[in-house]
Design an enzyme around this catalytic site. Sequence first.
Site, short mmCIF file in Angstrom:
data_model
loop_
_atom_site.label_atom_id
_atom_site.label_comp_id
_atom_site.label_asym_id
_atom_site.label_seq_id
_atom_site.Cartn_x
_atom_site.Cartn_y
_atom_site.Cartn_z
N ASN A 9 0.85 -1.19 0.00
CA ASN A 9 0.00 0.00 0.00
C ASN A 9 0.89 1.24 0.00
O ASN A 9 1.50 1.58 1.02
CB ASN A 9 -0.92 -0.01 1.22
CG ASN A 9 -1.85 1.18 1.26
OD1 ASN A 9 -1.98 1.92 0.28
ND2 ASN A 9 -2.52 1.38 2.38
N GLU A 60 -7.29 4.22 7.55
CA GLU A 60 -7.15 5.63 7.19
C GLU A 60 -8.36 6.13 6.41
O GLU A 60 -8.61 7.33 6.35
CB GLU A 60 -5.84 5.83 6.42
CG GLU A 60 -4.63 5.66 7.33
CD GLU A 60 -3.34 5.36 6.60
OE1 GLU A 60 -3.33 5.43 5.35
OE2 GLU A 60 -2.35 5.04 7.27
N HIS A 70 -9.58 0.41 4.68
CA HIS A 70 -8.36 0.71 5.43
C HIS A 70 -8.67 1.70 6.54
O HIS A 70 -9.52 2.59 6.39
CB HIS A 70 -7.29 1.27 4.49
CG HIS A 70 -5.93 1.33 5.10
ND1 HIS A 70 -5.55 2.35 5.95
CD2 HIS A 70 -4.86 0.50 5.00
CE1 HIS A 70 -4.30 2.13 6.34
NE2 HIS A 70 -3.86 1.02 5.78
N GLU A 93 -5.53 -5.38 10.41
CA GLU A 93 -4.53 -4.36 10.71
C GLU A 93 -4.78 -3.78 12.10
O GLU A 93 -5.73 -3.04 12.30
CB GLU A 93 -4.54 -3.26 9.64
CG GLU A 93 -5.95 -2.79 9.23
CD GLU A 93 -5.92 -1.52 8.40
OE1 GLU A 93 -4.86 -1.23 7.83
OE2 GLU A 93 -6.94 -0.84 8.37
N SER A 151 2.93 -2.51 10.26
CA SER A 151 4.38 -2.32 10.28
C SER A 151 5.14 -3.61 9.97
O SER A 151 6.17 -3.90 10.57
CB SER A 151 4.83 -1.75 11.64
OG SER A 151 4.30 -0.45 11.83
N GLY A 164 2.18 2.27 10.82
CA GLY A 164 3.04 3.43 10.66
C GLY A 164 3.77 3.87 11.92
O GLY A 164 4.46 4.88 11.92
N LYS A 193 -0.11 4.19 -0.23
CA LYS A 193 -0.85 5.29 0.40
C LYS A 193 -0.76 6.55 -0.47
O LYS A 193 -0.95 6.48 -1.67
CB LYS A 193 -0.36 5.49 1.84
CG LYS A 193 -0.46 4.21 2.66
CD LYS A 193 -0.21 4.42 4.13
CE LYS A 193 -0.36 3.11 4.87
NZ LYS A 193 -0.24 3.28 6.34
#
Length: 272
Positions: free
Chosen positions: A25, A111, A109, A185, A231, A191, A27
């Site tokens: 990904n 985010e 996701h 996740e 991560s 991150g 992003k």
Amino acid sequence: TKARPIETRRFPRLTMGRRPIVGGNWKCNPAEISKLDGLVANINACDTSGCDVYVCPSPLHVGLVYNKFTNGACVAPQNCNFKGCGAYTGEMAVDQMVDMGMKWCLIGHSERRGEFGLPTPVESSELLATKCKYILEKGMKCIYAIGEPLPIREKGIDAVLAYCVEQLTPFKDILDPEKVVLAYEPVWSIGTGVTATPEQAQETHAAIRKWISENVSAACAEGIRIQYGGSANAKNAPELSACADVDGFLVGGASLKPEFAEIVAAIAQAKA
């Protein structure tokens, strides 16, 4: 006896085990299109003979790289709408993806669910299920991301599973292992450089699989692939790959580096 709404559905039993799958990904990266060739080269360096590979470029870059992968790696846009083409400013239509030869799309996701502080309503699991149904109707496959924030993780595995079940429940009738991949996740590790331990990852993946077995079907639970996304990198991939219920990775920062190929190699070797 607990009802199983789609118990009559028959999924093929994967006698040779679940084929691993790793996604990268990107992003909202990179800032310069001059860096795209290097990122594409990182993906093309992967040996995909023992592992499925997909990559999620930023929306602005999808059209620049979607036909640049030479090893069977697939492009999976990071989002989509559920209405097709038309007067939907700012959206990406599955119909357009199909025409471009794309086979996968990522949805859900963290985010996109508000994790980076977007001051708008988060995408609900019900909305995401509607998107997934549209993706499948158009002949594409779906990566659906789920996961919990730190306050939930601190309450223990039962709270984590309950949180994930809320995200999975609207998908119960469309969890086809041939067409849907789950990406678990832990939001608190995305991150941050903090990775769930292999024991935490395995415990959570196993709990999700058990819930699917009890609420969808045993065959679905056996066949569906569950990626770990928090991560993941070349250093921790071998140990995470050894977990029986970890079927792959959704990789963030490390997908922008040459080590991505090492992550693919690690899980391909572990699951061979």
